[in-house]
Design a protein around this motif. Sequence first.
Motif, short mmCIF file in Angstrom:
data_model
loop_
_atom_site.label_atom_id
_atom_site.label_comp_id
_atom_site.label_asym_id
_atom_site.label_seq_id
_atom_site.Cartn_x
_atom_site.Cartn_y
_atom_site.Cartn_z
N ALA A 1 -13.76 -37.73 30.25
CA ALA A 1 -13.15 -39.04 30.40
C ALA A 1 -14.12 -40.06 30.99
CB ALA A 1 -11.90 -38.94 31.29
N ASN A 2 -15.18 -39.61 31.64
CA ASN A 2 -16.18 -40.53 32.21
C ASN A 2 -16.97 -41.26 31.14
OD1 ASN A 2 -15.54 -39.93 34.93
ND2 ASN A 2 -16.76 -38.06 34.79
N THR A 3 -16.96 -40.75 29.92
CA THR A 3 -17.68 -41.41 28.83
C THR A 3 -16.81 -42.44 28.11
OG1 THR A 3 -17.07 -39.72 27.20
CG2 THR A 3 -19.11 -39.37 28.46
N TRP A 4 -15.52 -42.46 28.41
CA TRP A 4 -14.64 -43.44 27.76
C TRP A 4 -14.87 -44.82 28.34
CZ3 TRP A 4 -9.64 -40.17 28.77
CH2 TRP A 4 -9.64 -39.06 27.93
N PRO A 5 -14.67 -45.86 27.55
CA PRO A 5 -14.78 -47.22 28.10
C PRO A 5 -13.66 -47.46 29.11
CG PRO A 5 -13.98 -47.29 25.84
CD PRO A 5 -14.34 -45.88 26.13
N PRO A 6 -13.95 -48.16 30.19
CA PRO A 6 -12.92 -48.38 31.21
C PRO A 6 -11.88 -49.39 30.75
CG PRO A 6 -14.88 -49.60 31.78
CD PRO A 6 -15.22 -48.78 30.56
N ILE A 7 -10.72 -49.33 31.36
CA ILE A 7 -9.68 -50.34 31.19
C ILE A 7 -9.98 -51.42 32.24
CG2 ILE A 7 -7.21 -50.81 31.41
CD1 ILE A 7 -6.80 -47.84 30.55
N GLU A 8 -10.02 -52.66 31.82
CA GLU A 8 -10.33 -53.75 32.74
C GLU A 8 -9.07 -54.56 33.04
OE1 GLU A 8 -14.12 -55.93 32.18
OE2 GLU A 8 -14.16 -54.82 30.29
N VAL A 9 -8.83 -54.81 34.33
CA VAL A 9 -7.74 -55.67 34.76
C VAL A 9 -8.38 -56.85 35.49
CG1 VAL A 9 -5.62 -55.85 36.09
CG2 VAL A 9 -6.23 -53.67 35.03
N ILE A 10 -8.12 -58.05 34.98
CA ILE A 10 -8.72 -59.25 35.54
C ILE A 10 -7.62 -60.17 36.05
CG2 ILE A 10 -10.20 -61.24 35.07
CD1 ILE A 10 -11.32 -59.50 32.68
N VAL A 11 -7.72 -60.57 37.32
CA VAL A 11 -6.75 -61.46 37.94
C VAL A 11 -7.42 -62.82 38.09
CG1 VAL A 11 -5.30 -61.89 39.96
CG2 VAL A 11 -5.76 -59.54 39.23
N SER A 12 -6.78 -63.86 37.56
CA SER A 12 -7.32 -65.21 37.71
C SER A 12 -6.18 -66.18 37.99
CB SER A 12 -8.09 -65.63 36.45
OG SER A 12 -7.22 -65.68 35.35
#
Length: 166
Positions: free
Chosen positions: A137-148
């Motif tokens: 799972a470390n090779t998978w692209p991360p899920i990004e959560v952006i708060v603005s």
Amino acid sequence: LRRPPPPQPQYNGNANANTTTRSAGNTTSTTGGSGYIGLIYQHTSPYEIIQQAVCDASYMCEQQYGPGMVPKVIIQGRLDLTFAYIPTHLHYIILELLKNAMRSTVEHHSVGMGMGMGMGGGTGTGIGVVDNTHVDANTWPPIEVIVSDGFFNEDVVIKIADEGGG
């Protein structure tokens, strides 16, 4: 095993702590200095709620797909932001979006690993059966959560981005 609910202040319905005043058709509720007006918490921290939703979704993902089968989640942006909102509603919305992002990431990046469909159904074989011996799972692209936020917090945006193939 079920995780405990998120540690957000909750409306307790206690008549001593909550008062409602009605005058000329307007209703105003206050909760004994706890930051609530009715069900709305005046200092809702999206960062804290996102952290709890990530923890809850990660737990569900690991229960469905097996140990170590949880995509990494990166939270960035205005982590110090607070605004007026109903914390339980925000948690529910973020949790559902994160569950979808995790499911699609796991399934998309585990093609050919005997994964099948999970976390809510599907048509694959071996639902809930995971052969994660060859999956990192470390090779998978991360899920990004952006708060603005917008000027004076009039607009708050929470973006959840995954590379789950959808």
